[in-house]
Design a protein around this motif. Structure first.
Motif, PDB file in Angstrom:
ATOM      1  N   TRP A 199      -3.700   3.247  -0.078  1.00  0.00           N
ATOM      2  CA  TRP A 199      -4.122   2.931  -1.444  1.00  0.00           C
ATOM      3  C   TRP A 199      -3.314   1.738  -1.942  1.00  0.00           C
ATOM      4  CZ3 TRP A 199      -8.020   5.296  -4.143  1.00  0.00           C
ATOM      5  CH2 TRP A 199      -8.574   6.420  -3.543  1.00  0.00           C
ATOM      6  N   ASP A 249       0.827  -1.201   0.000  1.00  0.00           N
ATOM      7  CA  ASP A 249       0.000   0.000   0.000  1.00  0.00           C
ATOM      8  C   ASP A 249       0.861   1.251   0.000  1.00  0.00           C
ATOM      9  OD1 ASP A 249      -2.528  -1.247   0.129  1.00  0.00           O
ATOM     10  OD2 ASP A 249      -2.424  -1.392   2.311  1.00  0.00           O
ATOM     11  N   ASP A 287      -7.401   2.494  -9.320  1.00  0.00           N
ATOM     12  CA  ASP A 287      -8.194   3.005  -8.208  1.00  0.00           C
ATOM     13  C   ASP A 287      -8.458   4.496  -8.308  1.00  0.00           C
ATOM     14  OD1 ASP A 287      -8.265   0.487  -7.116  1.00  0.00           O
ATOM     15  OD2 ASP A 287      -6.521   0.828  -5.837  1.00  0.00           O
ATOM     16  N   CYS A 307      -4.903  12.657  -2.262  1.00  0.00           N
ATOM     17  CA  CYS A 307      -5.580  11.564  -2.960  1.00  0.00           C
ATOM     18  C   CYS A 307      -7.047  11.921  -3.164  1.00  0.00           C
ATOM     19  CB  CYS A 307      -5.446  10.279  -2.151  1.00  0.00           C
ATOM     20  SG  CYS A 307      -6.435  10.251  -0.631  1.00  0.00           S
TER      21      CYS A 307
END
Length: 93
Positions: free
Chosen positions: A42, A32, A57, A72
């Motif tokens: 993420w 991640d 994503d 993000c």
């Protein structure tokens, strides 16, 4: 032995809380990436796919901003804009 061996996820998240991680590359651990602005994890594979223009994503533009440490799609300041971009009706949230 790496240059950041004594800097772990706990230290990074503390820097995020204090605003010291903003603008830095996201922290990577166990597959991640962690956002430098809000600390949200993420999936690294999804981010890499998005950077190559694939269906990941986040969009390619979001992934590029994310990797520059600019936040993000989940960051509170960006969430409203993402909702509008995806065409989500606020009442459905």
């Amino acid at each position: 032995m790496g240059i950041f061996d004594d800097y772990d996820l706990e230290d990074f998240l503390e820097d995020v809380k204090k605003g010291r991680a903003r603008g830095k590359h996201p922290y990577y651990e166990n597959g991640d990436y962690y956002c430098s602005v809000c600390g949200e994890p993420w999936d690294a594979y999804g981010v890499r796919v998005a950077l190559k223009g694939g269906v990941g994503d986040m969009t390619r533009e979001e992934a590029e901003r994310f990797m520059k440490g600019l936040g993000c799609p989940c960051c509170p300041s960006r969430l409203h804009r993402r909702v509008e971009t995806l065409g989500i009706v606020k009442e459905n949230l």
